[in-house]
Design an enzyme around this catalytic site. Structure first.
Site, PDB file in Angstrom:
ATOM      1  N   SER A  82     -55.747 -13.151  13.143  1.00 53.18           N
ATOM      2  CA  SER A  82     -55.990 -13.043  14.579  1.00 53.18           C
ATOM      3  C   SER A  82     -57.503 -13.008  14.812  1.00 53.18           C
ATOM      4  O   SER A  82     -58.292 -13.055  13.862  1.00 53.18           O
ATOM      5  CB  SER A  82     -55.351 -11.767  15.126  1.00 53.18           C
ATOM      6  OG  SER A  82     -53.959 -11.787  14.946  1.00 53.18           O
ATOM      7  N   GLU A 111     -66.477 -22.763  21.215  1.00 51.51           N
ATOM      8  CA  GLU A 111     -65.423 -23.640  21.705  1.00 51.51           C
ATOM      9  C   GLU A 111     -64.572 -22.879  22.707  1.00 51.51           C
ATOM     10  O   GLU A 111     -64.473 -21.652  22.651  1.00 51.51           O
ATOM     11  CB  GLU A 111     -64.557 -24.146  20.549  1.00 51.51           C
ATOM     12  CG  GLU A 111     -63.884 -23.048  19.750  1.00 51.51           C
ATOM     13  CD  GLU A 111     -63.248 -23.574  18.472  1.00 51.51           C
ATOM     14  OE1 GLU A 111     -63.210 -24.801  18.286  1.00 51.51           O
ATOM     15  OE2 GLU A 111     -62.792 -22.749  17.664  1.00 51.51           O
ATOM     16  N   LYS A 113     -61.384 -21.279  24.410  1.00 48.39           N
ATOM     17  CA  LYS A 113     -60.192 -20.648  23.839  1.00 48.39           C
ATOM     18  C   LYS A 113     -58.974 -21.112  24.637  1.00 48.39           C
ATOM     19  O   LYS A 113     -58.761 -20.672  25.766  1.00 48.39           O
ATOM     20  CB  LYS A 113     -60.320 -19.129  23.874  1.00 48.39           C
ATOM     21  CG  LYS A 113     -59.196 -18.399  23.152  1.00 48.39           C
ATOM     22  CD  LYS A 113     -59.479 -16.908  23.100  1.00 48.39           C
ATOM     23  CE  LYS A 113     -58.391 -16.185  22.320  1.00 48.39           C
ATOM     24  NZ  LYS A 113     -57.075 -16.289  22.960  1.00 48.39           N
ATOM     25  N   CYS A 408     -30.539  10.736  33.845  1.00 50.87           N
ATOM     26  CA  CYS A 408     -29.604  11.753  33.354  1.00 50.87           C
ATOM     27  C   CYS A 408     -29.741  13.091  34.070  1.00 50.87           C
ATOM     28  O   CYS A 408     -28.937  14.003  33.844  1.00 50.87           O
ATOM     29  CB  CYS A 408     -29.770  11.958  31.852  1.00 50.87           C
ATOM     30  SG  CYS A 408     -31.332  12.738  31.374  1.00 50.87           S
ATOM     31  N   CYS A 424     -38.560  12.897  29.508  1.00 51.71           N
ATOM     32  CA  CYS A 424     -37.184  13.401  29.594  1.00 51.71           C
ATOM     33  C   CYS A 424     -36.842  13.972  28.222  1.00 51.71           C
ATOM     34  O   CYS A 424     -36.870  13.240  27.222  1.00 51.71           O
ATOM     35  CB  CYS A 424     -36.221  12.279  29.960  1.00 51.71           C
ATOM     36  SG  CYS A 424     -34.482  12.757  29.819  1.00 51.71           S
ATOM     37  N   CYS A 430     -29.736  10.594  26.954  1.00 55.26           N
ATOM     38  CA  CYS A 430     -30.229   9.996  28.190  1.00 55.26           C
ATOM     39  C   CYS A 430     -29.931   8.495  28.161  1.00 55.26           C
ATOM     40  O   CYS A 430     -30.366   7.793  27.235  1.00 55.26           O
ATOM     41  CB  CYS A 430     -31.730  10.217  28.344  1.00 55.26           C
ATOM     42  SG  CYS A 430     -32.450   9.354  29.761  1.00 55.26           S
TER      43      CYS A 430
END
Length: 673
Positions: A82, A111, A113, A408, A424, A430
């Site tokens: 990457s 250059e 992208k 819930c 929660c 849940c």
């Protein structure tokens, strides 16, 4: 020209398949029916004379139109890295400083992208043999048939001297004008539109029927090289020149710069002309041009140190905030989100945008009813930046964070002191958390289980086929038949039943770190999971480790360690581990011990099916014992390992005089005999 029957048959098969592809997929035949029939007849005659050389999948044995993309997982020869990102000139200056600390006078290649879909194209002896998506950088999806439909991509490289092997890295994209035309036609036919050109490119390339892809005017631009044999370059810009000579579609939108000021000028030029380019761009990539200097600078674990992406600021628009709602995630986190009048931003129409947490809403001063400024963070995730105060009418009202879970009814609370998020606490039952966890298990980030998407997760829970994730690997066709989602109108099992069960079975053998990620332990992502799997080796060892021992693992730290200890202290969490283990889910890491290096210095190419090794397994065995597993036969190949139904690589080995061995001989070499 070879007169060897095997060679002649291989050439005929390749030629016939190419003509079939042009006829059935591209709808652009290059020979008459009579000429095609003559080629097929020649092959039939040779096969009748040499029945032992007939391939199982010979064109004489199958109807020609059966082209389908299966998206099989395949490894890249060299890892696809990457790029790290910077977002302003100060951050770019810091990168320049790091580079120029080791390189005194670098030249920089700049250059645009391209905002598209990363692709890895493998050419062997000038022939396009494979197209893979980036995937996780190591393994991608095979989309060879689909990339072959892209009009500006050559199937055969030009020139008198082509490399024996070369991996070409590039970007598949939708030209903006063509994308707009496609969306117009989809709208007219009442079909769902693509959100933006990048999504359109990804969706078009991931069609099982390559004829659909062929009907989409995709394009590709190449910008890098992976593994290579028989070709060399001195610089990035020089490589582009050589790739262009081979007939590959390189970009003209690059420039070699000698100073930082020249780089900044290039960046500013395309910032001003961002929408004048025929495809979408989201920044500029800056690379050290010299390949020897690139090698000197090296890589981090995920990105080259010799390249950086300068990302342009995302586009911003205004719209009306109709309401603020909350969603409950897989770890119980309650997240406010903006519900807005539909608005187009960075190429896609959005109605929802993140607001992160209650404190962030107060900090930004956002009220329900405001006209708000939104943008796509990284041109991907919509985000509310703040209100347009001058447009307030006095009817706006403040958002009040709920005190009870909307799913819930549990009382919401911060789980740790100083935590800005509320959660929660009903993690076991849940409905929202259950749905999100089941859905996440099936995602590519976790166990990558085909069919187990959001709708399937909802169906499994609503029909009580499962009560939580512990039941997932105990599913049967009989259990699934109790849900309408998994049966046809006539009451017979739907096709997704067999697919889901097969995918669940396959998921059991995923690496340990993926199992860890799938458990939805708070804060444990891929990096921490891989570190834990490598350092401790098993779920049992991880569950018994102290917080201090866990914190010492690379990529973990104290916060994650405490979260792991807390997770394993819960009875129903341990029950998940127990049931998954009993069902055969991998709970130990793959062996990492150093094996005898009996294959050191030897290069192998494998063709055909083997009895004792899978396709991936044989490559891992070769490399684990010090050898190299190559994909293309060349004069540098030491052995070609042949199994059942070998392909054209066997003929290539015989042509070059490369030793051919069977599985028994390979095992002798493996044993050092």
């Amino acid at each position: 020209m070879s007169t060897n029957p095997r060679h002649v048959m291989t050439e005929l098969i390749n030629e016939i398949r190419d003509h079939q592809f042009k006829y059935y997929v591209l709808d652009k035949p290059t020979v008459t029916d009579a000429q095609f029939d003559e080629l097929l007849r020649k092959l039939q005659i040779l096969e009748e004379k040499n029945p032992e050389l007939r391939e199982v999948d010979s064109p004489t044995q199958h109807v020609g139109g059966g082209f389908s993309t299966q998206f099989e997982q395949r490894d890249h020869i060299e890892k696809m890295m990457s790029l790290d990102n910077v977002f302003d000139l100060d951050e770019l200056a810091t990168w320049f400083d790091r580079v120029e600390k080791d390189i005194s006078t670098p030249m920089y290649l700049c250059e645009v992208k391209v905002d598209g879909l990363a692709i890895n194209l493998t050419y062997e002896d000038g022939q396009l043999v494979r197209g893979l998506t980036r995937g996780n950088g190591v393994t991608g999806e095979d989309v060879t048939l689909n990339v072959k439909t892209i009009k500006n991509l050559p199937h055969v490289l030009k020139g008198d001297t082509v490399p024996s092997l070369i991996e070409i890295r590039g970007e598949v994209f939708f030209p903006i004008a063509a994308f707009n035309e496609l969306n117009d036609s989809l709208e007219e036919s009442g079909k769902q539109l693509f959100a933006n050109p990048r999504n359109g490119a990804a969706g078009s390339l991931r069609q099982k029927d390559p004829r659909v892809t062929a009907g989409r005017p995709l394009s590709v631009v190449v910008h890098g090289v992976g593994a290579k044999e028989g070709i060399s370059f001195d610089s990035q810009s020089g490589a582009y020149g050589e790739l262009k000579k081979l007939g590959l579609p390189t970009s003209d939108r690059f420039k070699v710069c000698g100073t930082r000021k020249e780089v900044e000028k290039f960046i500013q030029h395309y910032a001003d002309h961002r929408h004048d380019v025929e495809h979408e761009i989201d920044g500029v990539v800056i690379k050290v041009d010299s390949l020897s200097q690139q090698q000197q600078l090296g890589f981090t674990s995920r990105a080259p140190k010799w390249a950086i992406a300068f990302k342009y600021p995302p586009e911003e628009v205004t719209t009306k905030l109709l309401d603020i709602k909350v969603s409950v995630g897989r770890t119980g986190r309650v997240t406010p989100f903006a519900f807005m009048e539909p608005v187009k931003v960075a190429g896609s129409t959005v109605t929802n945008a993140t607001l992160h947490n209650a404190e962030e809403i107060v900090r930004k001063g956002v009220l329900i009813g405001d006209i708000v400024v939104i943008r796509k963070a990284g041109d991907v995730i919509p985000e509310v930046l703040g209100p347009v105060i001058d447009k307030r009418t006095g009817k706006e009202k403040a958002f009040v964070m709920p005190t009870q879970c909307p799913e819930c009814g549990s009382e919401l609370r911060a789980m740790t002191e100083g935590d800005v998020d509320i959660r929660c606490p009903n993690t076991q039952s849940c409905p929202a958390q259950l749905r999100e966890r089941i859905y996440y298990i099936g995602s590519r980030a976790a166990l990558d289980i085909d069919v187990l998407g959001y709708e399937a997760a909802v169906a499994l829970l609503e029909s009580t086929i499962i009560t939580d994730e512990s039941d997932l690997f105990d599913l049967t066709a009989q259990k699934l038949a109790t849900s309408e989602f998994f049966i046809k109108k006539d009451g017979t099992p739907a096709a997704n039943v067999e697919k889901l069960l097969a995918a669940l079975d396959e998921a059991k053998s995923r690496p340990l770190w993926r199992t860890l990620v799938a458990l939805s332990i708070r804060h444990v992502g891929p990096t921490a999971a891989q570190g834990l799997a490598a350092a401790l080796g098993s779920i049992e060892a991880i569950s018994k480790a102290t917080a201090a021992e866990l914190a010492d693992v690379d990529g973990v730290g104290q916060i994650i360690a405490d979260s792991i200890v807390e997770w394993f202290s819960v009875d129903w969490h341990r029950a998940i581990i127990s049931k998954w283990s009993a069902a055969g889910v991998r709970m130990i890491n793959e062996p990492t011990q150093v094996l005898p290096q009996t294959l050191t210095g030897l290069t192998f190419v494998v063709t055909g099916g083997l009895e004792s090794f899978s396709r991936d397994g044989i490559s891992e065995t070769i490399t684990a014992h010090g050898g190299k597993a190559a994909s293309a036969v060349s004069k540098k190949t030491d052995y070609v390992l042949v199994g059942s139904d070998p392909g054209s690589k066997l003929a290539k080995a015989q042509e070059l005089g490369v030793p051919v061995i069977d599985e028994a001989k390979f095992k002798e070499l493996l044993a050092g005999k």
